[in-house]
Design a protein around this motif. Structure first.
Motif, mmCIF file in Angstrom:
data_model
loop_
_atom_site.group_PDB
_atom_site.id
_atom_site.type_symbol
_atom_site.label_atom_id
_atom_site.label_comp_id
_atom_site.label_asym_id
_atom_site.label_seq_id
_atom_site.Cartn_x
_atom_site.Cartn_y
_atom_site.Cartn_z
ATOM 1 N N LEU A 1 35.385 12.056 20.508
ATOM 2 C CA LEU A 1 34.593 13.143 19.925
ATOM 3 C C LEU A 1 33.153 12.729 19.663
ATOM 4 O O LEU A 1 32.286 13.562 19.426
ATOM 5 N N ARG B 1 31.586 15.614 17.332
ATOM 6 C CA ARG B 1 32.317 15.865 16.094
ATOM 7 C C ARG B 1 32.862 14.573 15.495
ATOM 8 O O ARG B 1 32.946 13.548 16.170
ATOM 9 N N HIS C 1 35.777 12.116 14.008
ATOM 10 C CA HIS C 1 37.160 11.893 14.410
ATOM 11 C C HIS C 1 38.136 12.317 13.316
ATOM 12 O O HIS C 1 39.230 12.805 13.608
ATOM 13 N N LYS D 1 37.497 16.390 12.931
ATOM 14 C CA LYS D 1 37.162 17.094 14.177
ATOM 15 C C LYS D 1 36.157 18.214 13.916
ATOM 16 O O LYS D 1 36.247 19.311 14.486
#
Length: 300
Positions: free
Chosen positions: A209, A278, A280, A283
């Protein structure tokens, strides 16, 4: 009999006074009282909306009730901000949430995506634009999903950024979907701190992410330490150059997790974020990282 009537009047006055206090508390704006699990009121609804805009309250209704969903959102926000995870909204937690209210004034509604919805249809329904909706929700594409909650801005209030080429800024504003291909796993890059101009080499070692990265050598770690002074979660605007392509990004300066490069004097890895990347843990978009990315691109 007179005594009974007097007692009834006192009871009624007491109830009215209590109700007045309760209504005043419920009408309080965010920042006027400490918020915790079990409370209700308009300020709790404002808290939920602020968390929702930041991506910490996506699966629950904005109902003004500080229940399990709100508690989870606050705790995740505190965890990502390196604050004490208390679930209580006061002090520094409140300070970091309240500034978002200025942005919230641009949001006229929230919309729960239903079957058949498209961004164009929503823009027509609410009198705004597709690009404004995308910008308000940190979207890199036009795909939306049933059950997704979207913030709807007023027409013309939020615009998609246009990269600036003024001054000495030359970093491209690249979405994470593209950046993760350009700065692929195990690739090397040069990170340059926008404020100081100090540059050091890194390798991407993980992250789906965002880019979990490590300084390449002990010399690179020393340069990174020179930027921060003391290791910190503070977000800094940076550029990331890979094979001649320079991208706008943001980093924090706190070693954490695992590190595979054992002789670089850096105990773990650090995070590099790009447009739309984003965290982790939750998210969700990190507003401080996204702002630093825009600074690196010359937009702020």
């Amino acid at each position: 009999m007179a005594g009974l009537r007097r007692s009834i009047r006192i009871l009624i006055c007491s109830l009215v006074f209590t109700l007045t206090l309760a209504l005043a508390a419920q009408a309080a704006g965010l920042g006027e009282r400490t918020l915790r699990y079990g409370m209700t009121g308009e300020d709790v609804g404002q808290l939920q909306q602020s968390l929702q805009q930041r991506g910490y309250y996506q699966d629950y209704r904005v109902d003004g009730i500080y229940g399990p969903g709100t508690l989870k959102g606050v705790q995740n926000f505190q965890r990502d901000q390196a604050l004490a995870v208390t679930g209580v909204v006061a002090g520094e937690t409140m300070d970091r949430l309240v500034p978002q209210q200025a942005g919230m004034q641009l949001i006229r509604a929230t919309h729960l995506v239903a079957r058949g919805d498209t961004l164009w249809l929503l823009s027509q329904r609410y009198g705004t634009t597709v690009s404004a909706i995308m910008a308000a929700n940190g979207m890199n594409g036009s795909i939306i999903y049933i059950g997704q909650t979207l913030a709807i801005p007023a027409a013309g209030e939020v615009k998609m950024p246009t990269p600036s080429r003024g001054g000495n800024r030359s970093a491209d504003l690249v979405s994470w979907d593209q950046a993760k291909e350009i700065f692929a796993m195990y690739d090397y890059a040069v990170v340059t701190d926008v404020a100081t101009g100090i540059a050091f080499k890194v390798q991407r070692r993980g992250g789906s992410l965002h880019a979990d990265s490590q300084p390449l050598t002990a010399v690179d770690t020393a340069k990174m330490k020179q930027i921060y002074g003391e290791w910190s979660w503070a977000r800094r605007a940076i550029t990331v150059t890979v094979d001649g392509r320079t991208m706008a990004a943001s980093m924090n300066g706190m070693p954490h997790g695992d590190g595979a490069i054992k002789d670089n004097n850096f105990p773990g890895h650090f995070c590099i974020h790009f447009l739309g990347s984003r965290t982790h843990g939750t998210k969700s978009l990190d507003p401080a990282h996204q702002q630093a990315v825009r600074v690196a691109a010359g937009l702020e």
